[in-house]
Design a protein around this motif. Structure first.
Motif, PDB file in Angstrom:
ATOM      1  N   PRO A  95       1.386  -1.655   0.322  1.00  0.00           N
ATOM      2  CA  PRO A  95      -0.059  -0.208  -0.369  1.00  0.00           C
ATOM      3  C   PRO A  95       0.605   1.230  -0.081  1.00  0.00           C
ATOM      4  O   PRO A  95       0.776   2.257  -0.406  1.00  0.00           O
ATOM      5  CB  PRO A  95      -0.830   0.250   1.222  1.00  0.00           C
ATOM      6  CG  PRO A  95      -0.045  -1.404   2.106  1.00  0.00           C
ATOM      7  CD  PRO A  95       0.466  -2.015   0.950  1.00  0.00           C
ATOM      8  N   VAL A  96       2.104   0.917   0.872  1.00  0.00           N
ATOM      9  CA  VAL A  96       3.090   2.719   0.609  1.00  0.00           C
ATOM     10  C   VAL A  96       3.492   2.699  -0.821  1.00  0.00           C
ATOM     11  O   VAL A  96       3.298   3.842  -1.488  1.00  0.00           O
ATOM     12  CB  VAL A  96       4.077   2.266   2.037  1.00  0.00           C
ATOM     13  CG1 VAL A  96       5.092   3.205   1.528  1.00  0.00           C
ATOM     14  CG2 VAL A  96       3.643   2.327   3.017  1.00  0.00           C
ATOM     15  N   TYR A  97       3.339   1.010  -1.342  1.00  0.00           N
ATOM     16  CA  TYR A  97       4.548   1.779  -3.101  1.00  0.00           C
ATOM     17  C   TYR A  97       3.301   2.063  -3.807  1.00  0.00           C
ATOM     18  O   TYR A  97       3.188   3.410  -4.335  1.00  0.00           O
ATOM     19  CB  TYR A  97       4.956   0.570  -3.412  1.00  0.00           C
ATOM     20  CG  TYR A  97       6.626   0.556  -2.707  1.00  0.00           C
ATOM     21  CD1 TYR A  97       6.828   0.838  -1.427  1.00  0.00           C
ATOM     22  CD2 TYR A  97       8.081   0.075  -3.877  1.00  0.00           C
ATOM     23  CE1 TYR A  97       8.065   0.042  -0.904  1.00  0.00           C
ATOM     24  CE2 TYR A  97       8.739  -0.017  -3.338  1.00  0.00           C
ATOM     25  CZ  TYR A  97       9.189  -0.087  -2.178  1.00  0.00           C
ATOM     26  OH  TYR A  97      10.537   0.308  -1.872  1.00  0.00           O
ATOM     27  N   GLU A  98       2.499   1.737  -3.424  1.00  0.00           N
ATOM     28  CA  GLU A  98       0.695   2.196  -4.425  1.00  0.00           C
ATOM     29  C   GLU A  98       0.563   3.694  -4.212  1.00  0.00           C
ATOM     30  O   GLU A  98       0.298   4.418  -4.886  1.00  0.00           O
ATOM     31  CB  GLU A  98      -0.464   0.843  -3.426  1.00  0.00           C
ATOM     32  CG  GLU A  98      -1.488   1.365  -5.280  1.00  0.00           C
ATOM     33  CD  GLU A  98      -0.962   0.420  -6.654  1.00  0.00           C
ATOM     34  OE1 GLU A  98      -1.577   0.982  -7.400  1.00  0.00           O
ATOM     35  OE2 GLU A  98      -0.379   0.124  -6.043  1.00  0.00           O
ATOM     36  N   LEU A  99       0.668   4.002  -3.038  1.00  0.00           N
ATOM     37  CA  LEU A  99       0.682   5.355  -2.734  1.00  0.00           C
ATOM     38  C   LEU A  99       1.283   6.551  -3.373  1.00  0.00           C
ATOM     39  O   LEU A  99       0.896   6.950  -3.742  1.00  0.00           O
ATOM     40  CB  LEU A  99       0.412   5.210  -1.121  1.00  0.00           C
ATOM     41  CG  LEU A  99       0.096   6.703  -0.777  1.00  0.00           C
ATOM     42  CD1 LEU A  99      -0.943   7.680  -0.732  1.00  0.00           C
ATOM     43  CD2 LEU A  99       0.612   6.994   0.935  1.00  0.00           C
TER      44      LEU A  99
END
Length: 418
Positions: A95-99
């Protein structure tokens, strides 16, 4: 490449990736630590289950199944909490990389519109930049899915490498010549104590000649098993020397020492497999023998009758529950005798064996080569009555006891003093 097209928009594209790299460097040790804690908790849970199953008869006999349940519940709750924390840590990267990927897209789009309004950028170039953003961040998003798995693998490797990096604390000294006319084994002013414990042996000296049988007796906790362990170099003495055929025991390579000294422990260690697997364990001379040849070798060593105590002979399965404790001691005895050692140490080797089988063992001992020295540690007096010499161990001292009657008198006096 994006910097060459438009350095300002290129910086906007790359800046989230740089922030992501810094954040990854900060988070990675935490993820790795969570995985290591989870692995430790799984190991603790497995150890608790193994211990409870190994001693389940005692648990049932004392009607303490509630204790088993409470211990398991405690370990299970701790494992659940550790696994949950590790799961959260492992799933944080995606999720952090997606964000940051979407943050880069929005930033490029917003700043691109500003540049278009200023006439510094065309719409086509903005669309190209958005395509480059997707192509640039897609591999990073895929790496994020693997990075947590990589941290789990690193945490596992650290646990394994810690074991692999362990080294023996029994150093091997340079080789020295063997003195043929020397006694087989000599304790020269030997002292020993366990770490942070009292002295077990104090300046002890004695010698064992070839071809004789020696018995060591004494009260429980007097140091008999410790003395046997020093003979086999399971430990090194705190002071003094142990000499094997006039040569410091520390100068022998482990393979040569194991070939010269046979040791039967109170609680024999057996491998899962068959009787044959355990008999040839560490015995290079017998590993290549066929079952028929091995049975012939056992018969020539006087161990054929003992083999009949196992229902399927050499192919009898060996497991924790498959053999009785007496059968395990028999198998350990056969394994040690089959190596034809110069020194054979029996540490309570007949404690769980019936009288008839014990007589078979004594017959096997009599068939050993005349030069074989036997050391017997036992509490049953009939086991040591045929010894050539008896030593009494207690209070850090080893004293020649002379006859069996004198040894019994010394034991009774010691018990009377208690």
């Amino acid at each position: 490449f994006v910097l060459a097209l438009n350095w300002r928009l290129g910086l906007v594209t790359v800046l989230p990736a740089l922030l992501l790299l810094g954040l990854t460097r900060v988070i990675t040790p935490w993820v790795k630590a969570r995985n290591a804690a989870s692995l430790r908790s799984v190991g603790g849970l497995s150890a608790e289950i193994q211990q409870s199953l190994d001693h389940f008869k005692v648990i049932v006999a004392f009607n303490r199944r509630d204790y088993f349940r409470s211990r398991f519940a405690e370990a299970n709750v701790a494992n659940y909490a550790a696994t949950l924390r590790a799961g959260i840590a492992n799933n944080i990267f995606s999720p952090v990389y997606e964000l940051f990927y979407h943050l880069a897209q929005i930033s490029v789009l917003a700043y691109g519109l500003v540049l278009i309004s200023q006439g510094s950028l065309s719409i086509g170039l903005l669309i190209a930049f958005l395509t480059y953003v997707t192509r640039f961040y897609d591999p990073m998003r895929q790496i994020a899915m693997l990075w947590s798995t990589f941290q789990l693998a690193l945490a596992s490797w650290e646990r394994i490498s810690m074991l692999l990096s362990l080294e023996s604390n029994l150093p091997e000294l340079p080789p020295a010549p063997i003195i043929a006319e020397a006694p087989l084994l000599v304790f020269d002013q030997v002292g020993f104590s366990y770490p942070d414990g009292p002295a077990i042996l104090n300046q002890v000296s004695f010698q064992l000649e070839r071809g004789k049988t020696y018995a060591f007796v004494g009260p429980t906790g007097g140091g008999k098993s410790t003395t046997a362990a020093l003979m086999a170099r399971l430990y090194d003495p705190s002071a003094g020397q142990v000499l094997l055929q006039g040569r410091d025991l520390r100068t022998y390579p482990a393979s040569e020492r194991a070939a010269r000294i046979g040791f039967i422990l109170q609680e024999p260690f057996l491998l899962s497999g068959t009787v044959r697997d355990n008999l040839v364990y560490g015995n290079l001379a017998c590993q290549a023998l066929s079952p028929t040849d091995l049975a012939t070798r056992l018969a020539s060593a006087g161990l054929g009758k003992l083999l009949t105590r196992f229902e399927q002979g050499l192919e009898t399965p060996v497991s924790n529950e498959g053999l009785s404790l007496g059968q395990k001691q028999l198998l350990a005895f056969m394994r040690a005798v089959l190596r034809n050692p110069d020194l054979l140490i029996l540490d309570e080797a007949t404690a769980n064996i019936d009288t008839v089988t014990e007589q078979l063992l004594e017959e096997c001992l009599r068939q050993l080569p005349p030069a074989t020295t036997r050391v017997i540690i036992a509490h049953r007096l009939n086991t040591i009555e045929a010894a050539d010499e008896i030593f009494f161990i207690n209070g850090g001292e080893i004293t020649p006891a002379g006859s069996l009657d004198h040894a019994v008198e010394m034991l009774l006096n010691q018990q009377g003093q208690r």
